[in-house]
Write an enzyme that holds these catalytic residues in place. Sequence first.
Site, PDB file in Angstrom:
ATOM      1  N   GLY A 134       0.975  -1.311  -0.059  1.00 62.10           N
ATOM      2  CA  GLY A 134       0.135   0.047  -0.001  1.00 62.10           C
ATOM      3  C   GLY A 134       0.890   1.244   0.014  1.00 62.10           C
ATOM      4  O   GLY A 134       0.674   2.174  -0.575  1.00 62.10           O
ATOM      5  N   ASP A 135       2.057   1.090   0.801  1.00 60.07           N
ATOM      6  CA  ASP A 135       2.967   2.245   0.615  1.00 60.07           C
ATOM      7  C   ASP A 135       3.835   2.182  -0.619  1.00 60.07           C
ATOM      8  O   ASP A 135       4.027   3.035  -1.205  1.00 60.07           O
ATOM      9  CB  ASP A 135       3.743   2.193   1.978  1.00 60.07           C
ATOM     10  CG  ASP A 135       3.027   2.534   3.163  1.00 60.07           C
ATOM     11  OD1 ASP A 135       2.636   3.589   3.227  1.00 60.07           O
ATOM     12  OD2 ASP A 135       2.971   1.770   4.229  1.00 60.07           O
ATOM     13  N   LEU A 136       4.408   1.249  -0.677  1.00 61.46           N
ATOM     14  CA  LEU A 136       5.440   0.846  -1.702  1.00 61.46           C
ATOM     15  C   LEU A 136       5.039   1.148  -2.935  1.00 61.46           C
ATOM     16  O   LEU A 136       5.644   1.924  -4.026  1.00 61.46           O
ATOM     17  CB  LEU A 136       6.333  -0.165  -1.869  1.00 61.46           C
ATOM     18  CG  LEU A 136       6.864  -0.742  -0.297  1.00 61.46           C
ATOM     19  CD1 LEU A 136       7.523  -2.086  -0.250  1.00 61.46           C
ATOM     20  CD2 LEU A 136       7.855   0.543   0.079  1.00 61.46           C
TER      21      LEU A 136
ATOM     22  N   ALA B 250       4.043   4.806  -3.692  1.00 63.59           N
ATOM     23  CA  ALA B 250       5.334   5.817  -3.748  1.00 63.59           C
ATOM     24  C   ALA B 250       6.054   5.466  -5.194  1.00 63.59           C
ATOM     25  O   ALA B 250       6.353   6.443  -5.637  1.00 63.59           O
ATOM     26  CB  ALA B 250       6.286   5.125  -2.817  1.00 63.59           C
TER      27      ALA B 250
END
Length: 390
Positions: free
Chosen positions: A174-176, A179
């Site tokens: 969800g972050d990577l 990003a």
Amino acid sequence: MGALSNLRVLDLTQVLAGPYCTMLLADMGADVVKVERPGGDLIRSNPPFVDDAEAEAYGGYFQSVNRGKRSLELDFGDEDDREDFLSLVETADVVVENYRAGTMEKYDLGYETLAERNPALVYSSIRGFGDPRTGETHRQGQPSFDLIAQALGGVMEITGQADGPPTKVGPGIGDLFTATLNCVGILAAINHRERTGEGQYVDTGMYDAMISLTERAIYQHSYTGEAPTRRGNAHPTLFPYDAFETADGHAVIAAFGTNHWTELCAAMDRDDLAADYPTAADRLEHREPLRAEIADWAARRTTEELVDALEGRVPAAPVQTTDDIFDDPHVHTRGMLVAVDQPGADADVEIAGNPIKMTETPPDPRGRAPLLDEHREEVLGERAETAADD
């Protein structure tokens, strides 16, 4: 000189999504100045540590995604610090932040304010639910983390065993993934600026990114009218494409093409299966009994024996642990483990390298993560030199 060595990035991000985005830019040569709030990034104190958490400047979490950056500690509630930041914005190419929507506006440092100072600025945000500027919804302003994004975006519903609960994917996708998409958006905006001289706002939401990541589930639902759910390690439309238990571990086999299916059957000494199930549709229709046949064959071999029997003929691989990864010469040859100094530990540690490979300007992690406010005099001194030159 990296491909982005002409860019100055002011990085206001913390935790994972934003720092990973700016880490990619730093690896490709950008000068990334990590502007940290008083006390620094929330994850500076997160474990693991090599030995002594009190002696070491930060843990592995911070080290991994902040390598090669410079640090400047500023308090946006302080007028002098705010002016210092605005003076840096005037010569910056990119500003990246991952606060909740409206946070920068509280300090009168939102996109519109910064764009007045620098019309060519690319301002980028990573938020759980995007920014109102690109599509206002009731969710904006709500906090979000990887777990929230994976849950809302359908990732957990299609991950895990069929008879088990919804399961989070191990890495913080969800972050990577968000990003990485944000990094793509920044570079596209830089290209647009090169052609037109115009800066712009780049917005990437974690929920949005997970919808993009689960594209297969989206089109399945649209085509069939049914909501996809968990299938373990199997694939809904390809077979065999699964993990199999071996005598000492697990291996994966991806032999859904007829050529690979024929080779798999030959390796199993089961040419009869190749003859009886010659098409992909045949194999999908009879996937359960066929899976049992492959599982029986795999269980009577070690992982190494199975992979050796199929290598070069059928896509297959062992399910590796990180011990295996550290021992794999391929990983070292590809530069995917990078040694950096761990301040306070009198030792080097290894972090994941950059998978983007380029022949003329190869991305290169440029040393350890910074100490808090380590580059204050350097960064603010450069600002003063620039003003004097003007």
